[in-house]
Design a protein around this motif. Sequence first.
Motif, PDB file in Angstrom:
ATOM      1  N   THR A 171       3.935  11.225  -1.482  1.00 40.41           N
ATOM      2  CA  THR A 171       3.015  10.734  -0.459  1.00 40.41           C
ATOM      3  C   THR A 171       3.805   9.957   0.586  1.00 40.41           C
ATOM      4  O   THR A 171       4.271   8.847   0.300  1.00 40.41           O
ATOM      5  N   PRO A 172       3.977  10.507   1.768  1.00 39.36           N
ATOM      6  CA  PRO A 172       4.719   9.805   2.817  1.00 39.36           C
ATOM      7  C   PRO A 172       4.005   8.532   3.263  1.00 39.36           C
ATOM      8  O   PRO A 172       2.771   8.471   3.258  1.00 39.36           O
ATOM      9  N   GLU A 173       4.778   7.521   3.663  1.00 42.32           N
ATOM     10  CA  GLU A 173       4.199   6.283   4.182  1.00 42.32           C
ATOM     11  C   GLU A 173       3.466   6.535   5.503  1.00 42.32           C
ATOM     12  O   GLU A 173       2.428   5.941   5.772  1.00 42.32           O
ATOM     13  N   ILE A 174       4.051   7.407   6.330  1.00 37.97           N
ATOM     14  CA  ILE A 174       3.477   7.709   7.644  1.00 37.97           C
ATOM     15  C   ILE A 174       3.300   9.219   7.769  1.00 37.97           C
ATOM     16  O   ILE A 174       4.269   9.973   7.603  1.00 37.97           O
ATOM     17  N   ILE A 175       2.086   9.648   8.055  1.00 42.87           N
ATOM     18  CA  ILE A 175       1.810  11.075   8.240  1.00 42.87           C
ATOM     19  C   ILE A 175       1.304  11.295   9.659  1.00 42.87           C
ATOM     20  O   ILE A 175       0.346  10.652  10.097  1.00 42.87           O
ATOM     21  N   GLY A 176       1.952  12.184  10.369  1.00 41.60           N
ATOM     22  CA  GLY A 176       1.526  12.526  11.715  1.00 41.60           C
ATOM     23  C   GLY A 176       0.825  13.874  11.726  1.00 41.60           C
ATOM     24  O   GLY A 176       1.289  14.826  11.088  1.00 41.60           O
ATOM     25  N   ILE A 177      -0.302  13.948  12.426  1.00 41.06           N
ATOM     26  CA  ILE A 177      -0.987  15.225  12.613  1.00 41.06           C
ATOM     27  C   ILE A 177      -0.717  15.677  14.044  1.00 41.06           C
ATOM     28  O   ILE A 177      -1.137  15.012  14.999  1.00 41.06           O
ATOM     29  N   ASN A 178       0.004  16.763  14.170  1.00 44.22           N
ATOM     30  CA  ASN A 178       0.336  17.279  15.503  1.00 44.22           C
ATOM     31  C   ASN A 178      -0.806  18.155  16.002  1.00 44.22           C
ATOM     32  O   ASN A 178      -1.117  19.178  15.394  1.00 44.22           O
ATOM     33  N   ASN A 179      -1.403  17.742  17.094  1.00 49.98           N
ATOM     34  CA  ASN A 179      -2.507  18.522  17.672  1.00 49.98           C
ATOM     35  C   ASN A 179      -2.011  19.757  18.410  1.00 49.98           C
ATOM     36  O   ASN A 179      -2.811  20.584  18.837  1.00 49.98           O
ATOM     37  N   ARG A 180      -0.678  19.855  18.545  1.00 49.90           N
ATOM     38  CA  ARG A 180      -0.096  21.016  19.218  1.00 49.90           C
ATOM     39  C   ARG A 180       0.428  21.997  18.183  1.00 49.90           C
ATOM     40  O   ARG A 180       1.191  21.637  17.289  1.00 49.90           O
ATOM     41  N   ASN A 181       0.019  23.234  18.294  1.00 48.84           N
ATOM     42  CA  ASN A 181       0.508  24.299  17.424  1.00 48.84           C
ATOM     43  C   ASN A 181       1.949  24.612  17.822  1.00 48.84           C
ATOM     44  O   ASN A 181       2.211  25.005  18.960  1.00 48.84           O
ATOM     45  N   LEU A 182       2.890  24.434  16.901  1.00 51.62           N
ATOM     46  CA  LEU A 182       4.306  24.606  17.233  1.00 51.62           C
ATOM     47  C   LEU A 182       4.703  26.068  17.389  1.00 51.62           C
ATOM     48  O   LEU A 182       5.819  26.369  17.799  1.00 51.62           O
ATOM     49  N   HIS A 183       3.803  26.968  17.068  1.00 53.83           N
ATOM     50  CA  HIS A 183       4.081  28.390  17.260  1.00 53.83           C
ATOM     51  C   HIS A 183       3.531  28.885  18.596  1.00 53.83           C
ATOM     52  O   HIS A 183       4.183  29.653  19.308  1.00 53.83           O
ATOM     53  N   THR A 184       2.339  28.403  18.966  1.00 53.18           N
ATOM     54  CA  THR A 184       1.717  28.852  20.220  1.00 53.18           C
ATOM     55  C   THR A 184       1.766  27.786  21.309  1.00 53.18           C
ATOM     56  O   THR A 184       1.572  28.087  22.485  1.00 53.18           O
ATOM     57  N   PHE A 185       2.010  26.540  20.907  1.00 50.53           N
ATOM     58  CA  PHE A 185       2.030  25.367  21.799  1.00 50.53           C
ATOM     59  C   PHE A 185       0.664  25.057  22.409  1.00 50.53           C
ATOM     60  O   PHE A 185       0.556  24.290  23.355  1.00 50.53           O
ATOM     61  N   GLN A 186      -0.396  25.619  21.848  1.00 48.63           N
ATOM     62  CA  GLN A 186      -1.744  25.248  22.265  1.00 48.63           C
ATOM     63  C   GLN A 186      -2.133  23.927  21.602  1.00 48.63           C
ATOM     64  O   GLN A 186      -1.716  23.650  20.478  1.00 48.63           O
ATOM     65  N   THR A 187      -2.927  23.117  22.305  1.00 48.30           N
ATOM     66  CA  THR A 187      -3.268  21.780  21.823  1.00 48.30           C
ATOM     67  C   THR A 187      -4.777  21.596  21.711  1.00 48.30           C
ATOM     68  O   THR A 187      -5.526  21.988  22.601  1.00 48.30           O
ATOM     69  N   LYS A 188      -5.228  21.000  20.599  1.00 50.27           N
ATOM     70  CA  LYS A 188      -6.647  20.658  20.440  1.00 50.27           C
ATOM     71  C   LYS A 188      -6.764  19.461  19.499  1.00 50.27           C
ATOM     72  O   LYS A 188      -6.156  19.428  18.425  1.00 50.27           O
ATOM     73  N   GLU A 208      -0.858  13.006  17.106  1.00 47.03           N
ATOM     74  CA  GLU A 208       0.185  13.300  18.088  1.00 47.03           C
ATOM     75  C   GLU A 208      -0.228  14.432  19.029  1.00 47.03           C
ATOM     76  O   GLU A 208      -0.806  15.416  18.602  1.00 47.03           O
ATOM     77  N   SER A 209       0.092  14.259  20.301  1.00 47.85           N
ATOM     78  CA  SER A 209      -0.054  15.286  21.342  1.00 47.85           C
ATOM     79  C   SER A 209      -1.507  15.472  21.797  1.00 47.85           C
ATOM     80  O   SER A 209      -2.452  15.300  21.022  1.00 47.85           O
ATOM     81  N   GLY A 210      -1.643  15.836  23.072  1.00 46.53           N
ATOM     82  CA  GLY A 210      -2.949  16.175  23.624  1.00 46.53           C
ATOM     83  C   GLY A 210      -3.852  14.989  23.890  1.00 46.53           C
ATOM     84  O   GLY A 210      -5.057  15.151  24.088  1.00 46.53           O
ATOM     85  N   ILE A 211      -3.298  13.775  23.888  1.00 43.93           N
ATOM     86  CA  ILE A 211      -4.099  12.568  24.112  1.00 43.93           C
ATOM     87  C   ILE A 211      -3.864  12.099  25.546  1.00 43.93           C
ATOM     88  O   ILE A 211      -2.778  11.630  25.889  1.00 43.93           O
TER      89      ILE A 211
END
Length: 255
Positions: A171-188, A208-211
């Motif tokens: 269980t990581p201390e810090i977990i980031g959720i990337n709103n950008r798809n690293l394959h398509t680079f679309q963000t939601k 992370e991302s899209g804010i």
Amino acid sequence: MLEKILQTKREELKEIQLGQQEDVQKISFYQALQNKARPVSLIAEVKKASPSKGLIKESFNPVQIAKQYVKGGANALSVLTDETYFKGHHTYLTNIKKEVSIPVLRKDFIIDSLQVEQSARIGADAILLIGEAMSPEKLYELYLQAKELHLDCLVEVHSREVLQGILTIFTPEIIGINNRNLHTFQTKLQQTEEISQFVPKESLMVSESGIFTYKDVQTVKKAGANAILVGESLMRQEDQTTAIYDLFGEEVYEN
């Protein structure tokens, strides 16, 4: 796109130079994100360009931008060090670290122990580890190495499946959720809403991302985010201090 970047990283590893250890004080990235004067903590990103958006800021002075972020009340900084795709450089991080009193995250595609060692030497307080870039076992190996070097880790995921794979190991201390798809680079922003329910309560969660707006901040906070990582929307404004106030719906004031 992600695989293309990772292949470039594998080539770069053949010529990586560790360099000397920078004489800078380590600051806890994790603790900085726990100190919230705002609804969520802010990791403000120093970012010149990206593969999806091209050149983001033409007049680019990394240290000056970092100081404006600090003035605006950022809790921590994220500095792009990837040269090929983001026009970053590890010297940007080192130079910034010497001039600010808040922790600095090295934002790069770290896939090897040499990069972890290099991150510590250039002065980083924390590193990014991307779940989609490696197996959970490899990620845990680099996570443990980072901890030995007194580096915090922002463990980033884009999907529930990758998150759950990591959680079967630790269980990581810090977990980031990337709103950008690293394959398509679309963000939601729905990525944060959908995945947040699977993030352990004991982990500090970063969206992370899209804010771009105060409404976006409210959206991810409601989904459970303790902190946000924001780059493009801050970098595109002329003054980064004012950009932070705008993001949080605050009145601009002079100290």
